[in-house]
Enzyme design. Structure first.
Site, short mmCIF file in Angstrom:
data_model
loop_
_atom_site.label_atom_id
_atom_site.label_comp_id
_atom_site.label_asym_id
_atom_site.label_seq_id
_atom_site.Cartn_x
_atom_site.Cartn_y
_atom_site.Cartn_z
N ASP A 70 0.80 -1.13 -0.05
CA ASP A 70 -0.03 0.09 0.08
C ASP A 70 0.89 1.45 0.08
OD1 ASP A 70 -1.80 1.95 0.54
OD2 ASP A 70 -2.83 1.29 2.24
N TYR A 168 -9.60 16.14 -5.16
CA TYR A 168 -8.97 15.48 -6.34
C TYR A 168 -8.17 16.51 -7.11
CZ TYR A 168 -7.91 13.02 -10.69
OH TYR A 168 -7.23 12.38 -11.74
N LYS A 172 -4.08 17.04 -7.04
CA LYS A 172 -3.30 17.03 -8.36
C LYS A 172 -2.42 18.15 -8.57
CE LYS A 172 -4.11 12.76 -9.54
NZ LYS A 172 -3.10 11.61 -9.50
#
Length: 262
Positions: A70, A168, A172
């Site tokens: 992970d 998101y 980013k």
């Protein structure tokens, strides 16, 4: 669309780790690296998917192994690095890829704190942890090429043509900035850090979850008249990993079908 895999002889014999590479863009990057003679370590959380990707690479004549870990867990990343060094030796190329994602787009006031935290951790923090794990060794050896992955959602307000989740998009954008900061920090040590920023890419998952009507809308937003493929992004990754980009660092390359032109 079938892409002829470009060849970069300088990559032969190098060692690459690509996180989040059991499917999609990451798997495509592993395939192109392996074709170029790179010893590839496939990583992901789904053991079966990692195993399948490794089998596919080996069936095509590539040298590959898989490590299930992970990438949001610093200790797991340390084990990934240690296993890579045990099997193949020091890492020359790092692809810091993440699946990321988030809830459907919506007003900022409706974003829950858990959703926000998950978006930042799953898209930005995971990239930071990956760089934190592998950069010191590259600096010590005085060489290395790193490619991170952002999104067109990071490049302008409103994100993707028909909306991207705010968390998101912000995460980013953070990946783009993190790439620049680390690139400046390690340049004098012979380590390059660049970013690819894809627009809508057709993968098994997106092909399943995006309705046909929305696909048509998305296609119309790209001047080149089609959506992207994992191979489109993987070709850019391959270039940035090679010595053909030896005087390029700290840049974000939009792999976006003309959606962004700046």
């Amino acid at each position: 669309m079938t892409v002829k895999i470009p060849t970069y002889p300088d990559l032969t014999g190098k060692v690459a780790v690509v996180t989040g590479s059991s499917r999609g863009i990451g798997a495509a990057a592993c395939r192109m690296l392996a074709v170029n003679g790179v010893k590839v370590v496939v990583n992901g959380r789904d053991e079966a998917a990692v195993r399948k990707t490794v089998q596919d690479l080996r069936a095509d004549g590539g040298e590959a192994t898989g490590v299930t870990a992970d990438a949001t867990d610093l200790d797991a990343l340390g084990r990934l690095r240690a296993e890579t060094e045990r099997v193949y030796g020091p890492v020359d190329v790092l692809g810091a890829f993440v699946a990321g994602g988030g809830p459907l787009p919506g007003p900022t006031a409706q974003i829950t704190e858990p959703d926000w935290d998950a978006a930042i951790r799953g898209n930005l923090t995971v990239t930071f942890l990956t760089l934190k794990t592998f950069v010191p060794g590259m600096v010590e050896r005085g060489r290395g090429a790193i490619v991170t992955v952002a999104s067109t959602a990071a490049r302008y307000a409103g994100g993707e043509p028909i909306g991207a989740p705010t968390g998101y998009a912000v995460a980013k954008a953070g990946v783009v900035r993190l790439t620049q900061e680390v690139a400046k920090e390690v340049a004098r040590h012979g380590v390059r850090v660049n970013c690819v920023s894809p627009s809508t890419i057709v993968t098994e998952r997106t092909d399943r979850v995006i309705p046909a009507e929305r696909k048509a809308q998305l296609t119309a937003m790209h001047p080149l008249g089609r959506l992207g493929t994992p191979d489109d992004v993987a070709c850019a990754v391959l270039f940035l990993a090679s010595e053909c980009s030896s005087w390029i660092t700290g840049v974000t390359l939009d792999v976006a079908g003309g959606q962004i032109m700046i």
